[in-house]
Design an enzyme around this catalytic site. Structure first.
Site, PDB file in Angstrom:
ATOM      1  N   ASP A   1       1.125  -1.309   0.063  1.00  0.00           N
ATOM      2  CA  ASP A   1       0.096   0.120  -0.029  1.00  0.00           C
ATOM      3  C   ASP A   1       0.817   1.307  -0.005  1.00  0.00           C
ATOM      4  O   ASP A   1       1.370   1.605  -1.089  1.00  0.00           O
ATOM      5  CB  ASP A   1      -0.785   0.086   1.351  1.00  0.00           C
ATOM      6  CG  ASP A   1      -1.920   0.969   1.150  1.00  0.00           C
ATOM      7  OD1 ASP A   1      -2.331   1.382   0.177  1.00  0.00           O
ATOM      8  OD2 ASP A   1      -2.272   1.413   2.426  1.00  0.00           O
TER       9      ASP A   1
ATOM     10  N   LYS B   1      -1.265  -1.481  -4.723  1.00  0.00           N
ATOM     11  CA  LYS B   1      -1.925  -0.458  -4.829  1.00  0.00           C
ATOM     12  C   LYS B   1      -0.736   0.584  -5.007  1.00  0.00           C
ATOM     13  O   LYS B   1      -0.483   1.428  -4.102  1.00  0.00           O
ATOM     14  CB  LYS B   1      -2.606  -0.176  -3.621  1.00  0.00           C
ATOM     15  CG  LYS B   1      -3.824  -0.529  -3.269  1.00  0.00           C
ATOM     16  CD  LYS B   1      -4.824   0.258  -2.147  1.00  0.00           C
ATOM     17  CE  LYS B   1      -5.279  -0.905  -1.055  1.00  0.00           C
ATOM     18  NZ  LYS B   1      -5.810  -0.285  -0.072  1.00  0.00           N
TER      19      LYS B   1
ATOM     20  N   ASP C   1      -7.597  -8.168   6.147  1.00  0.00           N
ATOM     21  CA  ASP C   1      -8.717  -8.102   7.243  1.00  0.00           C
ATOM     22  C   ASP C   1      -9.095  -6.486   7.239  1.00  0.00           C
ATOM     23  O   ASP C   1      -8.523  -5.607   6.587  1.00  0.00           O
ATOM     24  CB  ASP C   1      -7.979  -8.244   8.597  1.00  0.00           C
ATOM     25  CG  ASP C   1      -7.180  -7.284   9.145  1.00  0.00           C
ATOM     26  OD1 ASP C   1      -6.229  -7.051   8.247  1.00  0.00           O
ATOM     27  OD2 ASP C   1      -7.396  -6.480  10.168  1.00  0.00           O
TER      28      ASP C   1
END
Ligand code: IMP
Ligand code: MG
Length: 184
Positions: free
Chosen positions: A111, A139, A167
């Site tokens: 990320d 990402k 999660d």
């Protein structure tokens, strides 16, 4: 993550399936083959970053047929919900000497890139034969530090995702696919 009101609310947050079980399985099969082909007679160590990457690790390991060991580390940058704390902590480390291994870091998602950059630099100081990074998801639009995986199985847009080990507030890791999480 807001408090779960009931099971309908819990399931209602699974917005849209982004990557199906079949797509994941096919991509992992190809990745296993790639690892097989890179084998030069010296052992491979797959290092998974807990908790998120444990599902990916389990499937990737079974797609590899050459001599291969596993190790686990725990590094956290997200403590709860969908907002990064901006702090990376190594809370569990490897227990083996990695200097005789081709090490492959197996990650669930890159990320901001902070977690992986820190783990990568730490492992590099331990002189593995080689060091590579394979991530299930990437990402790139969210990157805050300069970091690129050697292989990203899927590149996704800037949306918080759940399932297949990933999660939200410790839930949804058991979904067999990758889905978008709905904040509404
Ligand atoms: P980074 O340090 O910002 O690259 O964060 C990587 C870690 O944040 C991952 O290993 C995940 O645990 C978590 N993370 C980042 N994006 C998501 C997401 O969309 N869903 C679930 N966890 C995420
Ligand atoms: Mg997480």
């Amino acid at each position: 993550m807001k408090e779960i009101k009931n099971i309908e609310d819990f399931n209602g947050r699974i917005n849209r399936i982004l990557i199906t079980e079949e797509e994941i399985a096919q991509a992992i099969k190809n990745t296993g083959k790639m690892i097989d082909e890179s084998y030069d007679g010296r052992p491979i160590l797959l290092v998974s970053i807990l908790k998120g990457a444990f599902v990916f690790m389990a499937d990737l390991l079974r797609a590899v047929t050459v001599p291969c060991e596993i190790g686990f580390m725990c590094a956290k940058s997200y403590y709860q919900g969908t907002v990064s704390s901006g702090v990376v902590k190594i809370t569990m480390d490897l227990d083996q000497d990695i200097s005789n291994y081709h090490v492959i870091i197996v990650e669930d998602i890159i990320d901001t890139g902070r977690t992986l950059k820190d783990v990568y630099e730490l492992l590099l100081t331990r002189n593995p034969l080689s060091l590579k990074v394979i991530t299930l998801l990437d990402k790139p639009s969210r990157r805050l530090v300069d970091f690129k995986a050697d292989l990203a199985l899927f590149t996704i847009p800037d949306h918080f995702v759940i399932g297949y080990g990933l999660d939200c507030g410790e839930f949804y890791r058991n979904l067999p696919y990758i889905a978008e999480y709905s904040e509404e």
